[in-house]
Design a protein around this motif. Structure first.
Motif, PDB file in Angstrom:
ATOM      1  N   HIS A 242       2.215   6.901  -6.573  1.00 41.98           N
ATOM      2  CA  HIS A 242       1.248   7.892  -7.044  1.00 41.98           C
ATOM      3  C   HIS A 242       1.812   9.308  -6.891  1.00 41.98           C
ATOM      4  O   HIS A 242       1.725  10.124  -7.810  1.00 41.98           O
ATOM      5  CB  HIS A 242      -0.059   7.724  -6.258  1.00 41.98           C
ATOM      6  CG  HIS A 242      -1.016   8.846  -6.411  1.00 41.98           C
ATOM      7  ND1 HIS A 242      -1.682   9.111  -7.579  1.00 41.98           N
ATOM      8  CD2 HIS A 242      -1.416   9.800  -5.518  1.00 41.98           C
ATOM      9  CE1 HIS A 242      -2.459  10.167  -7.414  1.00 41.98           C
ATOM     10  NE2 HIS A 242      -2.305  10.599  -6.168  1.00 41.98           N
TER      11      HIS A 242
ATOM     12  N   HIS B  61      -5.487   0.542  -6.314  1.00 41.39           N
ATOM     13  CA  HIS B  61      -4.363  -0.061  -5.599  1.00 41.39           C
ATOM     14  C   HIS B  61      -4.532  -0.151  -4.089  1.00 41.39           C
ATOM     15  O   HIS B  61      -3.698  -0.775  -3.423  1.00 41.39           O
ATOM     16  CB  HIS B  61      -3.082   0.719  -5.903  1.00 41.39           C
ATOM     17  CG  HIS B  61      -2.760   0.770  -7.357  1.00 41.39           C
ATOM     18  ND1 HIS B  61      -2.244  -0.302  -8.037  1.00 41.39           N
ATOM     19  CD2 HIS B  61      -2.915   1.765  -8.266  1.00 41.39           C
ATOM     20  CE1 HIS B  61      -2.088   0.030  -9.308  1.00 41.39           C
ATOM     21  NE2 HIS B  61      -2.480   1.277  -9.471  1.00 41.39           N
ATOM     22  N   LEU B  62      -5.569   0.501  -3.548  1.00 40.98           N
ATOM     23  CA  LEU B  62      -5.759   0.517  -2.106  1.00 40.98           C
ATOM     24  C   LEU B  62      -7.134  -0.010  -1.741  1.00 40.98           C
ATOM     25  O   LEU B  62      -8.100   0.229  -2.463  1.00 40.98           O
ATOM     26  CB  LEU B  62      -5.632   1.945  -1.558  1.00 40.98           C
ATOM     27  CG  LEU B  62      -4.284   2.636  -1.704  1.00 40.98           C
ATOM     28  CD1 LEU B  62      -4.369   4.054  -1.148  1.00 40.98           C
ATOM     29  CD2 LEU B  62      -3.184   1.857  -1.000  1.00 40.98           C
TER      30      LEU B  62
ATOM     31  N   ASP C 130      -9.413   8.499  -9.736  1.00 43.11           N
ATOM     32  CA  ASP C 130      -8.409   8.463  -8.681  1.00 43.11           C
ATOM     33  C   ASP C 130      -7.528   7.241  -8.909  1.00 43.11           C
ATOM     34  O   ASP C 130      -7.986   6.113  -8.738  1.00 43.11           O
ATOM     35  CB  ASP C 130      -9.093   8.393  -7.315  1.00 43.11           C
ATOM     36  CG  ASP C 130      -8.107   8.412  -6.156  1.00 43.11           C
ATOM     37  OD1 ASP C 130      -6.888   8.298  -6.399  1.00 43.11           O
ATOM     38  OD2 ASP C 130      -8.568   8.536  -5.018  1.00 43.11           O
TER      39      ASP C 130
ATOM     40  N   ALA D 151       2.209   1.874  -3.458  1.00 37.44           N
ATOM     41  CA  ALA D 151       1.198   2.469  -4.338  1.00 37.44           C
ATOM     42  C   ALA D 151       1.050   3.961  -4.044  1.00 37.44           C
ATOM     43  O   ALA D 151       0.966   4.793  -4.961  1.00 37.44           O
ATOM     44  CB  ALA D 151      -0.140   1.747  -4.173  1.00 37.44           C
ATOM     45  N   PHE D 152       1.022   4.302  -2.756  1.00 31.71           N
ATOM     46  CA  PHE D 152       0.870   5.690  -2.338  1.00 31.71           C
ATOM     47  C   PHE D 152       2.050   6.540  -2.815  1.00 31.71           C
ATOM     48  O   PHE D 152       1.868   7.579  -3.464  1.00 31.71           O
ATOM     49  CB  PHE D 152       0.754   5.719  -0.807  1.00 31.71           C
ATOM     50  CG  PHE D 152       0.671   7.084  -0.212  1.00 31.71           C
ATOM     51  CD1 PHE D 152      -0.492   7.829  -0.297  1.00 31.71           C
ATOM     52  CD2 PHE D 152       1.761   7.626   0.469  1.00 31.71           C
ATOM     53  CE1 PHE D 152      -0.572   9.092   0.278  1.00 31.71           C
ATOM     54  CE2 PHE D 152       1.681   8.877   1.045  1.00 31.71           C
ATOM     55  CZ  PHE D 152       0.513   9.614   0.953  1.00 31.71           C
TER      56      PHE D 152
ATOM     57  N   LEU E 170      -5.268   5.932  -7.188  1.00 31.87           N
ATOM     58  CA  LEU E 170      -5.048   5.109  -5.998  1.00 31.87           C
ATOM     59  C   LEU E 170      -6.181   4.118  -5.758  1.00 31.87           C
ATOM     60  O   LEU E 170      -5.983   3.101  -5.103  1.00 31.87           O
ATOM     61  CB  LEU E 170      -4.884   5.995  -4.765  1.00 31.87           C
ATOM     62  CG  LEU E 170      -3.514   6.626  -4.567  1.00 31.87           C
ATOM     63  CD1 LEU E 170      -3.529   7.549  -3.358  1.00 31.87           C
ATOM     64  CD2 LEU E 170      -2.442   5.568  -4.409  1.00 31.87           C
TER      65      LEU E 170
ATOM     66  N   VAL F 267      -6.674   8.021   3.418  1.00 30.83           N
ATOM     67  CA  VAL F 267      -5.800   8.892   2.623  1.00 30.83           C
ATOM     68  C   VAL F 267      -6.533  10.187   2.281  1.00 30.83           C
ATOM     69  O   VAL F 267      -6.006  11.292   2.463  1.00 30.83           O
ATOM     70  CB  VAL F 267      -5.315   8.182   1.339  1.00 30.83           C
ATOM     71  CG1 VAL F 267      -4.668   9.169   0.375  1.00 30.83           C
ATOM     72  CG2 VAL F 267      -4.346   7.058   1.682  1.00 30.83           C
ATOM     73  N   HIS F 268      -7.766  10.060   1.814  1.00 33.09           N
ATOM     74  CA  HIS F 268      -8.534  11.257   1.427  1.00 33.09           C
ATOM     75  C   HIS F 268      -8.849  12.137   2.631  1.00 33.09           C
ATOM     76  O   HIS F 268      -8.760  13.367   2.550  1.00 33.09           O
ATOM     77  CB  HIS F 268      -9.812  10.859   0.689  1.00 33.09           C
ATOM     78  CG  HIS F 268      -9.541  10.353  -0.688  1.00 33.09           C
ATOM     79  ND1 HIS F 268      -9.041  11.132  -1.700  1.00 33.09           N
ATOM     80  CD2 HIS F 268      -9.698   9.120  -1.216  1.00 33.09           C
ATOM     81  CE1 HIS F 268      -8.895  10.413  -2.802  1.00 33.09           C
ATOM     82  NE2 HIS F 268      -9.283   9.175  -2.527  1.00 33.09           N
TER      83      HIS F 268
ATOM     84  N   LEU G 137      -8.084   3.962   1.363  1.00 31.48           N
ATOM     85  CA  LEU G 137      -8.322   5.085   0.458  1.00 31.48           C
ATOM     86  C   LEU G 137      -9.091   6.188   1.186  1.00 31.48           C
ATOM     87  O   LEU G 137      -8.765   7.375   1.044  1.00 31.48           O
ATOM     88  CB  LEU G 137      -9.081   4.617  -0.779  1.00 31.48           C
ATOM     89  CG  LEU G 137      -9.239   5.637  -1.894  1.00 31.48           C
ATOM     90  CD1 LEU G 137      -7.888   6.039  -2.463  1.00 31.48           C
ATOM     91  CD2 LEU G 137     -10.135   5.061  -2.999  1.00 31.48           C
TER      92      LEU G 137
ATOM     93  N   HIS H 253       0.817  -1.205   0.000  1.00 32.42           N
ATOM     94  CA  HIS H 253       0.000   0.000   0.000  1.00 32.42           C
ATOM     95  C   HIS H 253       0.858   1.266   0.000  1.00 32.42           C
ATOM     96  O   HIS H 253       0.548   2.234  -0.706  1.00 32.42           O
ATOM     97  CB  HIS H 253      -0.946  -0.010   1.202  1.00 32.42           C
ATOM     98  CG  HIS H 253      -1.904  -1.156   1.164  1.00 32.42           C
ATOM     99  ND1 HIS H 253      -2.412  -1.733   2.292  1.00 32.42           N
ATOM    100  CD2 HIS H 253      -2.438  -1.850   0.127  1.00 32.42           C
ATOM    101  CE1 HIS H 253      -3.217  -2.719   1.972  1.00 32.42           C
ATOM    102  NE2 HIS H 253      -3.240  -2.815   0.649  1.00 32.42           N
TER     103      HIS H 253
END
Length: 194
Positions: A56, A96-97, A91, A52-53, A93, A105-106, A102, A49
């Motif tokens: 991005h 991938h999440l 989006d 991926a973050f 991400l 993250v947001h 997710l 994860h």
């Protein structure tokens, strides 16, 4: 003749070819960071994860030439220039999440961005050094590359940290706390004048 100590390796602007090494360094650097452990609390899933973050973030900025590295990507500063890129319709991400990660993250991104100063500034989004290269002051070196760009534009530089130990480290480098955010986790917004 004066010995000035060991010379720093060259600071370079990252290219797409640096992506794997940069992501690897950041995943390792942030394994115990409060933000990353909040976003990705599942330790088994953390490497995937976090990759991926950080991938991005790298992909969003590499074309803008605002990622500085040293030591072949061992230390990295990812800066956002004053005019952010236009968001895409999808989006990246999301593929991938997991949904809960997710959402975290947001939520974190929205809380931090709501606390950032008004007006244009250079934003230090990520500063990290692979643990195998820690203690060489490479992080300060790549940070200064972005600070020089901000100064050349006559703009302040802004960052956020949720690691209390980093607040004093950044203060010693000339940053000042300008705001604190309590949720979703304690975060300090810091600034260097332009």
């Amino acid at each position: 003749m004066t010995d000035l100590g060991p010379r720093l390796p060259e600071i370079t602007v990252a290219t797409p070819a640096d992506r794997d090494r940069v992501v690897e360094s950041l995943v390792a650097a942030f394994a115990a960071d409060p933000v990353l452990t909040h976003l990705f609390p599942d330790r088994a899933g953390y490497p995937r994860h976090a990759a991926a973050f950080f991938g991005h973030l790298f992909d969003k900025r590499v074309g803008r030439e605002t990622i500085w590295t040293i030591g072949g990507g061992a230390s990295v500063a990812i800066w956002e220039p004053p005019t952010p890129p236009e968001p895409g319709p999808v989006d990246p991400l999301a593929a991938h999440l997991p949904a809960d990660a997710l959402a975290r993250v947001h939520a974190y991104d929205e809380a931090v961005h709501a606390a950032l100063p008004d007006g244009p500034f250079w934003y230090l989004g990520v500063l990290g050094t692979h643990p195998a290269s820690a203690g060489r002051r490479w992080g300060r070196a790549v940070m200064r590359a972005g600070l020089r760009r901000a100064a050349a534009d006559g703009l302040p530089a802004v960052l956020e940290t949720s690691n209390p130990a980093n607040v004093e480290i950044y203060r010693r480098a000339g940053w000042q706390v300008v705001r604190e955010v309590a949720e979703p986790l304690p975060t300090w917004i810091m600034q260097q004048p332009g």
